[in-house]
Design a protein around this motif. Sequence first.
Motif, PDB file in Angstrom:
ATOM      1  N   THR A   1      -5.133  -0.144   2.091  1.00  0.00           N
ATOM      2  CA  THR A   1      -5.870  -0.339   0.837  1.00  0.00           C
ATOM      3  C   THR A   1      -5.671  -1.740   0.271  1.00  0.00           C
ATOM      4  OG1 THR A   1      -5.744   2.012   0.286  1.00  0.00           O
ATOM      5  CG2 THR A   1      -6.167   0.483  -1.522  1.00  0.00           C
ATOM      6  N   VAL A   2      -4.424  -2.206   0.213  1.00  0.00           N
ATOM      7  CA  VAL A   2      -4.154  -3.530  -0.353  1.00  0.00           C
ATOM      8  C   VAL A   2      -4.786  -4.624   0.498  1.00  0.00           C
ATOM      9  CG1 VAL A   2      -2.338  -5.216  -0.870  1.00  0.00           C
ATOM     10  CG2 VAL A   2      -2.077  -2.821  -1.570  1.00  0.00           C
TER      11      VAL A   2
ATOM     12  N   LEU B   1      -0.815   4.296  -2.043  1.00  0.00           N
ATOM     13  CA  LEU B   1      -2.241   4.176  -1.787  1.00  0.00           C
ATOM     14  C   LEU B   1      -2.525   4.507  -0.331  1.00  0.00           C
ATOM     15  CD1 LEU B   1      -2.748   0.759  -3.626  1.00  0.00           C
ATOM     16  CD2 LEU B   1      -3.240   3.041  -4.538  1.00  0.00           C
ATOM     17  N   GLY B   2      -3.780   4.594   0.015  1.00  0.00           N
ATOM     18  CA  GLY B   2      -4.135   4.840   1.391  1.00  0.00           C
ATOM     19  C   GLY B   2      -3.757   3.674   2.276  1.00  0.00           C
ATOM     20  N   LYS B   3      -3.530   3.931   3.536  1.00  0.00           N
ATOM     21  CA  LYS B   3      -3.158   2.887   4.485  1.00  0.00           C
ATOM     22  C   LYS B   3      -4.230   1.792   4.514  1.00  0.00           C
ATOM     23  CE  LYS B   3      -1.829   2.191   9.318  1.00  0.00           C
ATOM     24  NZ  LYS B   3      -1.638   2.844  10.643  1.00  0.00           N
TER      25      LYS B   3
ATOM     26  N   SER C   1       0.841  -1.205   0.000  1.00  0.00           N
ATOM     27  CA  SER C   1       0.000   0.000   0.000  1.00  0.00           C
ATOM     28  C   SER C   1       0.872   1.251   0.000  1.00  0.00           C
ATOM     29  CB  SER C   1      -0.917   0.011   1.228  1.00  0.00           C
ATOM     30  OG  SER C   1      -1.908  -0.983   1.145  1.00  0.00           O
TER      31      SER C   1
ATOM     32  N   ALA D   1      -7.434  -4.395   2.255  1.00  0.00           N
ATOM     33  CA  ALA D   1      -8.877  -4.365   1.987  1.00  0.00           C
ATOM     34  C   ALA D   1      -9.194  -5.032   0.651  1.00  0.00           C
ATOM     35  CB  ALA D   1      -9.373  -2.918   1.992  1.00  0.00           C
ATOM     36  N   ARG D   2      -8.346  -4.812  -0.340  1.00  0.00           N
ATOM     37  CA  ARG D   2      -8.562  -5.454  -1.637  1.00  0.00           C
ATOM     38  C   ARG D   2      -8.456  -6.969  -1.524  1.00  0.00           C
ATOM     39  NH1 ARG D   2      -4.939  -1.568  -5.652  1.00  0.00           N
ATOM     40  NH2 ARG D   2      -6.407   0.196  -5.743  1.00  0.00           N
TER      41      ARG D   2
END
Length: 247
Positions: free
Chosen positions: A159-160, A155-157, A150, A162-163
């Motif tokens: 984010t990965v 990207l936002g903290k 992330s 969450a994906r």
Amino acid sequence: MANERLREALLRNGLDLDHVARATGVDPKTVERWITKGRIPYPRHRHTIASMVRETENYLWPDAVATERKAEIAESEVVKVYPHRNNIPADLWDRLLNDATEHIEVLSLAALFLVERPTFAKELRTKAENGTRVRLLFGDPTAREAARRSEEEQLGKGTVAARIRNALAFVRPLAEVPGIEVRLHKTTLYNSVFRFDDEMIVNTHVYGFPGAHAPALHLRRLSAGDLFETYSESLETVWAGAKRATF
């Protein structure tokens, strides 16, 4: 020195000396020497045997092909280079998935672009029911490696992570389907690998860019090739160290 790779490949496929002798047109004792003494067959015989056991010549006889020749073959293994993964046509993904009958393997962090396709889970279920081996490797959303990605992709903290959780939600219905295995890895992933039988998409990872904007290679496995096999072995290494996903 005995060729244990050849011996194991023949045993795994239920083949004996006579099977190979008939296919190659040589004496069974010659086949025995290929195994027990590590003698290297002629190229035409190597190709026949590799096809019989569904392995590459380079795997069975690593020293048989000269370095220069390996480089030439590697160039032929590259079907096409895409400057960005999102340049890959949707119909290519469709064709790869539809044509696969033996192996479908995914090594990625989340691969949301693929798993969120409306029919993806249904297609994998059908493939598994028809005998295709399906192995899915996703990043562990709790691992430091996911958090680092992330940061690297700006990207936002979280984010990965969450994906990854979203991707796992899509494949959760497949967890108990015979022939489908889902595992989580904690590796620093340098490439995402998508294998469909003897074809493969390799999505390289570039620091500071999301996977969709990084280059991708479309590879086709060749018997004497080394490029496809390199990525396949990398996937195997990650698979061996991954843990089964629990839903």
